[in-house]
Design a protein around this motif. Structure first.
Motif, mmCIF file in Angstrom:
data_model
loop_
_atom_site.group_PDB
_atom_site.id
_atom_site.type_symbol
_atom_site.label_atom_id
_atom_site.label_comp_id
_atom_site.label_asym_id
_atom_site.label_seq_id
_atom_site.Cartn_x
_atom_site.Cartn_y
_atom_site.Cartn_z
ATOM 1 N N GLU A 116 0.833 -1.213 0.000
ATOM 2 C CA GLU A 116 0.000 0.000 0.000
ATOM 3 C C GLU A 116 0.870 1.267 0.000
ATOM 4 N N VAL A 117 1.958 1.233 0.767
ATOM 5 C CA VAL A 117 2.900 2.362 0.776
ATOM 6 C C VAL A 117 3.456 2.562 -0.637
ATOM 7 N N LEU A 118 3.844 1.460 -1.279
ATOM 8 C CA LEU A 118 4.378 1.551 -2.638
ATOM 9 C C LEU A 118 3.358 2.138 -3.608
ATOM 10 N N GLN A 119 2.107 1.694 -3.490
ATOM 11 C CA GLN A 119 1.077 2.214 -4.402
ATOM 12 C C GLN A 119 0.873 3.715 -4.204
ATOM 13 N N ARG A 120 0.863 4.130 -2.922
ATOM 14 C CA ARG A 120 0.685 5.564 -2.632
ATOM 15 C C ARG A 120 1.869 6.362 -3.183
ATOM 16 N N CYS A 121 3.102 5.848 -2.999
ATOM 17 C CA CYS A 121 4.297 6.522 -3.525
ATOM 18 C C CYS A 121 4.219 6.638 -5.044
ATOM 19 N N ALA A 122 3.757 5.581 -5.709
ATOM 20 C CA ALA A 122 3.677 5.590 -7.173
ATOM 21 C C ALA A 122 2.697 6.653 -7.644
ATOM 22 N N GLU A 123 1.534 6.731 -6.974
ATOM 23 C CA GLU A 123 0.527 7.731 -7.366
ATOM 24 C C GLU A 123 1.063 9.165 -7.175
ATOM 25 N N LEU A 124 1.697 9.379 -6.017
ATOM 26 C CA LEU A 124 2.247 10.714 -5.730
ATOM 27 C C LEU A 124 3.317 11.093 -6.753
ATOM 28 N N THR A 125 4.142 10.132 -7.121
ATOM 29 C CA THR A 125 5.226 10.398 -8.068
ATOM 30 C C THR A 125 4.650 10.723 -9.445
ATOM 31 N N ALA A 126 3.663 9.931 -9.868
ATOM 32 C CA ALA A 126 3.041 10.177 -11.173
ATOM 33 C C ALA A 126 2.346 11.537 -11.208
ATOM 34 N N ALA A 127 1.758 11.925 -10.069
ATOM 35 C CA ALA A 127 1.080 13.230 -10.012
ATOM 36 C C ALA A 127 2.085 14.379 -9.972
ATOM 37 N N ALA A 128 3.286 14.126 -9.444
ATOM 38 C CA ALA A 128 4.277 15.199 -9.293
ATOM 39 C C ALA A 128 5.038 15.476 -10.590
ATOM 40 N N MET A 129 5.224 14.482 -11.424
ATOM 41 C CA MET A 129 6.079 14.660 -12.609
ATOM 42 C C MET A 129 5.658 15.824 -13.507
#
Lengths: 205, 205, 205
Positions: A116-129
């Motif tokens: 779940e931590v990984l999924q949240r990190c992935a979403e945040l990263t995709a939104a930040a790019m």
């Protein structure tokens, strides 16, 4: 790939966003791998495909850096961010691969929290790019990823303690430790990406 | 932080010395952790504090490099030395952390020899840092650290052989191997620092 | 060392070739170590000698880069190739060392396949080094090494699956896993060398 009337110049920001979206896919496949009813062979096959697509995006990015005269920020930072995103994918691929290879049937429940931590990190990263272009709202992103990494680290330590609690056979501990450590490295890899973004933002500000 | 009437310009040499002094503290805490009567929780807490202070010195160093126009030697060498010193602290912190986390009660006596090597390396490094200014007496330092690393490596191999001698339960081997390998990495990290100092001295001479 | 009437200027190409020839020696010693009748102590002693010779070649290379005004290609690429070749030797030395240290008597047959891959990689690398001068025939070399690394990876995974099949005692799995992973890292190190050669060739073309 649809028909195109003229060449489209995909920007660096688009490529970083695409790279991060592969990580959203990868994290979702990892979550699928943990479900009790997962067909491990099939999920691992799709993970390999996702990893392959991510590789292609990385190569496209490198070709673009090498053939572009003026880049939006330092070449070495573009390389660092590209390979940082690629490292996350490699680590997530390794987790899926180890679960398949070791034929682990039952995984400790703590692993779901890490995914779940990984999924949240992935979403945040995709939104930040896409925000790299305006350099807006990046600080919230890297602060939140650092917070998630801290939470992940605490959970990682709890998981290790459980592995060594006597509940598992030693041969299972040996397998699960590899999987658990790869998960932790995947989360660390997200934090490293966030740190690279922070450095870029500090330089450009 | 006391009241200051005027800003004090801490030099790069002072910051490197301070960073190395954190390592002397860290190595002493590691030695304390190995004692039979140690309160593991308490030592680990103080180790985290020491690691935190070391981090702050590293950040101060990086801020100083970034805001200084003329540096005493190449910026990249300052970064390398600063992060090399930081890596030692991280490895020593990991050893203490693993002993706490794995709840290891009895540690092989060979570990004390490794920690003595670490303490000696830390003292030598702290004594060498101020000499970066004059570039005197550095050769003895890096030769001695290399000698210590060789001695540590021999002891490391003896320890591993003992772990696998049949004396320990497999689950204990699994735990102790992690701890023993982290200790070895901490000693290697000191050697890496000595190599960086050697390179700087060769360049500047 | 024979008597010399005038200094011989060993070229960079000669030094890279010599470095790669040490790897051919190292891979042969590794193969010898796996034979049932091997005297482990003796092979390990000769491996240490080979590793020492390789180190000397690396140092000679570094001295030459530092004292040469015009280098055949970028200094950083010469360093990268030199240290890449050195890393392979270190990994092969580690495999031999672990077999001696852990006193492993019976090794899974799969290991022989991995050592054959290593021997083939070493021969290809030694044959490719002189071609750096003309930049001819290098593509076949790096394609073949990448193919070998893929084959090695598949075999590596089969070996890991066998280790965890229940056939081995857990303490043996713990030892063999270390050996098997070091072998895999040695093969990866050859692939990394091939990638560096590819990058040099692309730059220079």
């Amino acid at each position: 790939m649809g028909l195109r009337f003229r060449p489209v110049d995909t920007s660096f920001y688009d490529l970083f966003t695409r790279a991060a979206q592969h990580l959203v896919t990868g994290a979702a496949l990892l979550a699928e791998m943990l479900s009790e009813t997962a067909d491990h062979e099939d999920v691992a096959r799709r993970m390999r495909e996702a990893e392959h697509s991510a590789d292609e995006t990385t190569h496209e990015l490198i070709r673009k850096v090498n053939s572009t005269f003026v880049t939006p920020f330092d070449r070495e930072d573009i390389y660092a961010l590209g390979s940082g995103l690629d490292d996350v994918m490699d680590m997530m691929d390794e987790v899926v691969d180890l679960i398949l290879l070791y034929e682990v049937k039952e995984l400790p429940a703590e692993l779901s929290t890490q995914v779940e931590v990984l999924q949240r990190c992935a979403e945040l990263t995709a939104a930040a790019m896409p925000n790299l272009q305006s350099m807006q709202s990046l600080e919230e992103y890297w602060i939140e990823v650092n917070r998630l990494e801290n939470a992940g680290d605490k959970n990682h330590r709890r998981t290790l303690a459980k592995l060594f609690s006597g509940e598992y056979k030693t041969i299972e501990v040996l397998k699960l430790k590899d999987i658990v450590e790869s998960l932790e490295e995947a989360i660390d890899a997200f934090e490293k990406v966030a740190n690279i973004v922070e450095q870029i933002a500090v330089k450009e500000s």
